[in-house]
Structures are given as C-alpha cells and as structure tokens.
Design an enzyme around this catalytic site. Structure first.
Site, PDB file in Angstrom:
ATOM      1  N   ASP A   8      -4.212   2.637  -5.426  1.00 28.23           N
ATOM      2  CA  ASP A   8      -2.943   2.716  -4.965  1.00 28.23           C
ATOM      3  C   ASP A   8      -3.630   0.116  -4.385  1.00 28.23           C
ATOM      4  OD1 ASP A   8      -2.019   4.184  -5.331  1.00 28.23           O
ATOM      5  OD2 ASP A   8      -1.041   4.374  -3.494  1.00 28.23           O
ATOM      6  N   ASP A 129      10.394  10.437  -8.966  1.00 29.54           N
ATOM      7  CA  ASP A 129      10.077  10.504  -7.892  1.00 29.54           C
ATOM      8  C   ASP A 129      11.040  10.565  -6.910  1.00 29.54           C
ATOM      9  OD1 ASP A 129       7.197  10.540  -8.981  1.00 29.54           O
ATOM     10  OD2 ASP A 129       7.632   7.908  -7.738  1.00 29.54           O
TER      11      ASP A 129
END
Length: 241
Positions: A8, A129
């Site tokens: 990330d 998500d």
C-alpha cells in the site's frame, strides 16, 4: 489459490492502514521496489499494489513506482484511485497486469463493460469492498445501498471474471478474514474472488483454499508484523482454486 502480498503506497512509502483510515497509518518502508523484491525473493508471483493517494483523491507519483515494480519478476495487480478508463490504460501501460476498479465500477458500471471490451477480462477486475453488508466507495469513505452479491452478479453477467472482496471493518486489524462472506460471494456470483482484509493465519488461508471457489488472498498487515511468513501462506494456499 494465488497469494498476493500487499504493498500500500502513501507519499511514496509502504504503509498499512487500520480500517482504511489514514489517521491509523503505520509506515513499513520508504522503498516500495525493495519491498516488492523481498516478497518475490520469498516466492511471490503476484504483488497487489494499492495507490492510496489516488484512492483518497490526492496528487501522487505512484504510477512511477508501479513502472519500477512492474519490471521485477512478478505480475502486479494495481488498485486505488482509477477513476476513468484513461487512468486504467495508464496503469496497464505502466506495467500492471490487472487493474482493479472500485468507485468507478459502482458509480459507472457501464464503464467497466467498456473497459472489458477495450482491455479484456484478464486485465480488469472490480472491488466489492463492503461495510455492514453494503459496498463502499471513494477509499471506503462513502456507502452504497447495494450488496456485494447483487453488484457482483450483475458484473459477472456482463463478462467480469475477477473481483476483490474486503470486509472493511477487518482490514489491517488482524482480526481474521470474513471467510463465510468471501466464499458465499464466489459461489453466488461465479466470480473469481480474491479475499482481502484481516487475514492473520495460515489456517484462514487453508480454509479459503479448501472452499474450491476462492481464487486468491491478499495479505498485508500479517506479513509486515510477521504474524505469518509468506512461505507458510504459499504452502497453505496449495490445492485451492
């Protein structure tokens, strides 16, 4: 089943967030390429790279980092802040093997269909998500009214084959993956679902693989905090979908 170590990116650094919250950020490295190479050296064939700057609508240089990592000996799955098809094309041109669409997929699903026609089903995936059973967008800051299964079923009918599923409340928390909902999403939609969020043990990976329908698992915090080794994760994933 494929294991995707997560990288990330925020401000050029490798970070992990808790529940997708930038206020709960931990920095693990200031050299993303070296981090990717370390996962590859341990056996990773794919890297899952998340462009947090783009997901939160901030200016960023993460395409340049993608270009560097994509030259290494692994395929890169790229996600975060891809808000139009030009950005998708830019990521593919920079070396991504697959680009995941989240907000764009939910807000403008017809663009995903267009992307499939332009780039092919292997190069495009969608992010389903969810928080409390509803799909989230804009870096998990906004809620939709639709469930992952409802949206996923529509996308599968339109030709999408790859999808991520993250239980947002579990992401970065090491509280365990939402295995039941992940498996149900794969079974009910036909999508090749990649599990994400909260994975903390080899046993969870074994359960996902044993389902026979889950295509992969993204592991972040558990690797960076050494709760599980990449080697153990790869061994646990053998024999899955």
């Amino acid at each position: 089943m494929i294991i995707y170590p997560a990288i990330d990116l925020h401000d050029g650094k490798v970070v992990r967030l808790r529940e997708g919250d930038l206020r709960q950020e931990t920095v693990f490295s200031d050299d993303p390429a070296a981090t990717a190479q370390s996962w590859i050296d341990q056996g990773a064939q794919w890297i899952h790279m998340v462009n947090l700057d783009g997901a939160f609508d901030a200016a960023n240089e993460n395409i340049k980092i993608l270009e560097t990592v994509a030259k290494l000996d692994a395929s890169v799955q790229f996600a975060g802040g891809v808000r139009d098809l030009n950005a998708l094309g830019d990521a593919l041109d920079a070396g991504a093997a697959r680009v995941i669409l989240g907000t764009l997929a939910v807000k403008q699903p017809e663009k995903v269909v267009e992307a499939l026609g332009r780039f092919g089903a292997e190069a495009v995936g969608v992010a389903l998500d969810a928080r409390d059973g509803k799909v989230t967008t804009h870096g998990w800051t906004e809620m939709s009214t639709q469930s992952p299964v409802a949206i996923g079923s529509w996308f599968f009918a339109e030709g999408v084959r790859h999808a991520l599923y993250t239980d947002v409340k579990r992401d970065g928390m090491l509280s365990g993956a939402n295995i039941d909902d992940t498996v149900a999403l794969a079974r009910e939609t036909g999508l090749r679902v990649i599990a994400s969020g909260g994975i903390s043990s080899a046993g969870e990976i074994e359960r996902l693989a044993a389902s026979g329908v889950v295509a992969g698992a993204i592991i972040g915090m558990a690797l960076y905090q050494k709760k599980i080794s990449l080697g153990d994760a790869l061994r646990a994933a053998k024999g899955g979908a």
